[in-house]
Motif scaffolding. Sequence first.
Motif, PDB file in Angstrom:
ATOM      1  N   SER A 272      -1.700 -13.036  -6.505  1.00 38.08           N
ATOM      2  CA  SER A 272      -0.435 -12.361  -6.802  1.00 38.08           C
ATOM      3  C   SER A 272      -0.227 -11.095  -5.966  1.00 38.08           C
ATOM      4  O   SER A 272       0.904 -10.618  -5.834  1.00 38.08           O
ATOM      5  N   VAL A 273      -1.309 -10.555  -5.400  1.00 33.31           N
ATOM      6  CA  VAL A 273      -1.190  -9.312  -4.627  1.00 33.31           C
ATOM      7  C   VAL A 273      -1.644  -9.470  -3.188  1.00 33.31           C
ATOM      8  O   VAL A 273      -1.532  -8.529  -2.391  1.00 33.31           O
ATOM      9  N   LYS A 274      -2.148 -10.649  -2.845  1.00 34.00           N
ATOM     10  CA  LYS A 274      -2.688 -10.875  -1.500  1.00 34.00           C
ATOM     11  C   LYS A 274      -1.605 -10.624  -0.456  1.00 34.00           C
ATOM     12  O   LYS A 274      -0.469 -11.085  -0.593  1.00 34.00           O
ATOM     13  N   GLY A 275      -1.958  -9.872   0.565  1.00 35.41           N
ATOM     14  CA  GLY A 275      -1.008  -9.541   1.617  1.00 35.41           C
ATOM     15  C   GLY A 275      -0.194  -8.290   1.332  1.00 35.41           C
ATOM     16  O   GLY A 275       0.487  -7.773   2.223  1.00 35.41           O
ATOM     17  N   ARG A 276      -0.246  -7.810   0.102  1.00 32.67           N
ATOM     18  CA  ARG A 276       0.508  -6.592  -0.266  1.00 32.67           C
ATOM     19  C   ARG A 276      -0.411  -5.445  -0.668  1.00 32.67           C
ATOM     20  O   ARG A 276      -0.111  -4.291  -0.370  1.00 32.67           O
ATOM     21  N   PHE A 277      -1.505  -5.757  -1.347  1.00 31.04           N
ATOM     22  CA  PHE A 277      -2.449  -4.748  -1.809  1.00 31.04           C
ATOM     23  C   PHE A 277      -3.734  -4.841  -0.996  1.00 31.04           C
ATOM     24  O   PHE A 277      -4.142  -5.930  -0.575  1.00 31.04           O
ATOM     25  N   THR A 278      -4.393  -3.694  -0.826  1.00 36.73           N
ATOM     26  CA  THR A 278      -5.674  -3.663  -0.118  1.00 36.73           C
ATOM     27  C   THR A 278      -6.637  -2.728  -0.831  1.00 36.73           C
ATOM     28  O   THR A 278      -6.320  -1.555  -1.041  1.00 36.73           O
ATOM     29  N   ILE A 279      -7.803  -3.250  -1.187  1.00 32.83           N
ATOM     30  CA  ILE A 279      -8.841  -2.432  -1.796  1.00 32.83           C
ATOM     31  C   ILE A 279      -9.792  -1.955  -0.706  1.00 32.83           C
ATOM     32  O   ILE A 279     -10.068  -2.679   0.254  1.00 32.83           O
ATOM     33  N   SER A 280     -10.270  -0.722  -0.865  1.00 33.84           N
ATOM     34  CA  SER A 280     -11.245  -0.176   0.075  1.00 33.84           C
ATOM     35  C   SER A 280     -12.113   0.831  -0.665  1.00 33.84           C
ATOM     36  O   SER A 280     -11.805   1.200  -1.805  1.00 33.84           O
ATOM     37  N   ARG A 281     -13.210   1.243  -0.023  1.00 38.36           N
ATOM     38  CA  ARG A 281     -14.094   2.205  -0.672  1.00 38.36           C
ATOM     39  C   ARG A 281     -14.646   3.175   0.353  1.00 38.36           C
ATOM     40  O   ARG A 281     -14.825   2.833   1.527  1.00 38.36           O
ATOM     41  N   ASP A 282     -14.929   4.387  -0.118  1.00 38.77           N
ATOM     42  CA  ASP A 282     -15.590   5.407   0.680  1.00 38.77           C
ATOM     43  C   ASP A 282     -16.799   5.852  -0.118  1.00 38.77           C
ATOM     44  O   ASP A 282     -16.681   6.631  -1.064  1.00 38.77           O
ATOM     45  N   ASN A 283     -17.976   5.333   0.239  1.00 34.96           N
ATOM     46  CA  ASN A 283     -19.172   5.631  -0.545  1.00 34.96           C
ATOM     47  C   ASN A 283     -19.574   7.100  -0.440  1.00 34.96           C
ATOM     48  O   ASN A 283     -20.152   7.650  -1.375  1.00 34.96           O
ATOM     49  N   ALA A 284     -19.269   7.720   0.669  1.00 42.39           N
ATOM     50  CA  ALA A 284     -19.614   9.143   0.816  1.00 42.39           C
ATOM     51  C   ALA A 284     -18.854   9.989  -0.201  1.00 42.39           C
ATOM     52  O   ALA A 284     -19.363  11.026  -0.657  1.00 42.39           O
ATOM     53  N   LEU A 285     -17.652   9.546  -0.557  1.00 43.54           N
ATOM     54  CA  LEU A 285     -16.838  10.259  -1.544  1.00 43.54           C
ATOM     55  C   LEU A 285     -16.923   9.621  -2.924  1.00 43.54           C
ATOM     56  O   LEU A 285     -16.281  10.107  -3.860  1.00 43.54           O
ATOM     57  N   SER A 286     -17.707   8.538  -3.047  1.00 49.19           N
ATOM     58  CA  SER A 286     -17.814   7.810  -4.326  1.00 49.19           C
ATOM     59  C   SER A 286     -16.426   7.462  -4.859  1.00 49.19           C
ATOM     60  O   SER A 286     -16.132   7.654  -6.051  1.00 49.19           O
ATOM     61  N   THR A 287     -15.588   6.961  -3.976  1.00 54.98           N
ATOM     62  CA  THR A 287     -14.202   6.690  -4.336  1.00 54.98           C
ATOM     63  C   THR A 287     -13.789   5.298  -3.860  1.00 54.98           C
ATOM     64  O   THR A 287     -14.168   4.885  -2.770  1.00 54.98           O
ATOM     65  N   VAL A 288     -13.041   4.614  -4.698  1.00 53.77           N
ATOM     66  CA  VAL A 288     -12.453   3.334  -4.320  1.00 53.77           C
ATOM     67  C   VAL A 288     -10.933   3.489  -4.371  1.00 53.77           C
ATOM     68  O   VAL A 288     -10.407   4.243  -5.195  1.00 53.77           O
ATOM     69  N   TYR A 289     -10.253   2.806  -3.465  1.00 56.58           N
ATOM     70  CA  TYR A 289      -8.805   2.945  -3.323  1.00 56.58           C
ATOM     71  C   TYR A 289      -8.119   1.604  -3.507  1.00 56.58           C
ATOM     72  O   TYR A 289      -8.709   0.546  -3.304  1.00 56.58           O
ATOM     73  N   LEU A 290      -6.859   1.670  -3.881  1.00 61.88           N
ATOM     74  CA  LEU A 290      -6.017   0.482  -3.895  1.00 61.88           C
ATOM     75  C   LEU A 290      -4.686   0.862  -3.244  1.00 61.88           C
ATOM     76  O   LEU A 290      -3.892   1.596  -3.850  1.00 61.88           O
ATOM     77  N   GLN A 291      -4.487   0.408  -2.020  1.00 64.44           N
ATOM     78  CA  GLN A 291      -3.222   0.624  -1.330  1.00 64.44           C
ATOM     79  C   GLN A 291      -2.271  -0.486  -1.736  1.00 64.44           C
ATOM     80  O   GLN A 291      -2.570  -1.664  -1.551  1.00 64.44           O
ATOM     81  N   MET A 292      -1.133  -0.095  -2.299  1.00 64.25           N
ATOM     82  CA  MET A 292      -0.173  -1.061  -2.812  1.00 64.25           C
ATOM     83  C   MET A 292       1.128  -0.924  -2.031  1.00 64.25           C
ATOM     84  O   MET A 292       1.788   0.124  -2.108  1.00 64.25           O
ATOM     85  N   ASN A 293       1.483  -1.965  -1.300  1.00 62.86           N
ATOM     86  CA  ASN A 293       2.724  -1.987  -0.522  1.00 62.86           C
ATOM     87  C   ASN A 293       3.652  -3.066  -1.060  1.00 62.86           C
ATOM     88  O   ASN A 293       3.228  -3.955  -1.811  1.00 62.86           O
ATOM     89  N   SER A 294       4.906  -2.998  -0.667  1.00 61.41           N
ATOM     90  CA  SER A 294       5.910  -3.997  -1.074  1.00 61.41           C
ATOM     91  C   SER A 294       5.866  -4.237  -2.579  1.00 61.41           C
ATOM     92  O   SER A 294       5.833  -5.382  -3.037  1.00 61.41           O
TER      93      SER A 294
END
Length: 125
Positions: free
Chosen positions: A62-84
């Motif tokens: 349902s989100v493929k191609g629009r959302f992207t998950i990523s992580r920065d282990n140095a910051l102990s943070t995970v992100y979710l970029q949500m477009n469209s």
Amino acid sequence: QVQLVESGGGSVQAGGSLRLSCAASGRTFSNDPMGWFRQAPGKEREFVAGINWSRNTYHADSVKGRFTISRDNALSTVYLQMNSLKPDDTAVYYCAAGPYRGATIPKRKNEYIYWGQGTQVTVSS
């Protein structure tokens, strides 16, 4: 004490973008899978995206191609970029973490043991 704290939610018009962040504290999560789930009113909490320790990712159809998950282990943070963004994306979004499962990216709620408090995302048409 382990804490996952989400931020970045808000209100946006259809077609817009938001970037969610989840800051982890209390232990090291660099080897653990992390994921994003969402729950709309009256619906079950559903898997959105997951990422393992080597940054392999999996996104729900349902989100493929629009959302992207990523992580920065140095910051102990995970992100979710949500477009469209679409009105159907309106929900409370939750961050989840652990335990270590090798290369597996868990997709079920009971496969995660730590949860954030959630952040509201509202998409208007």
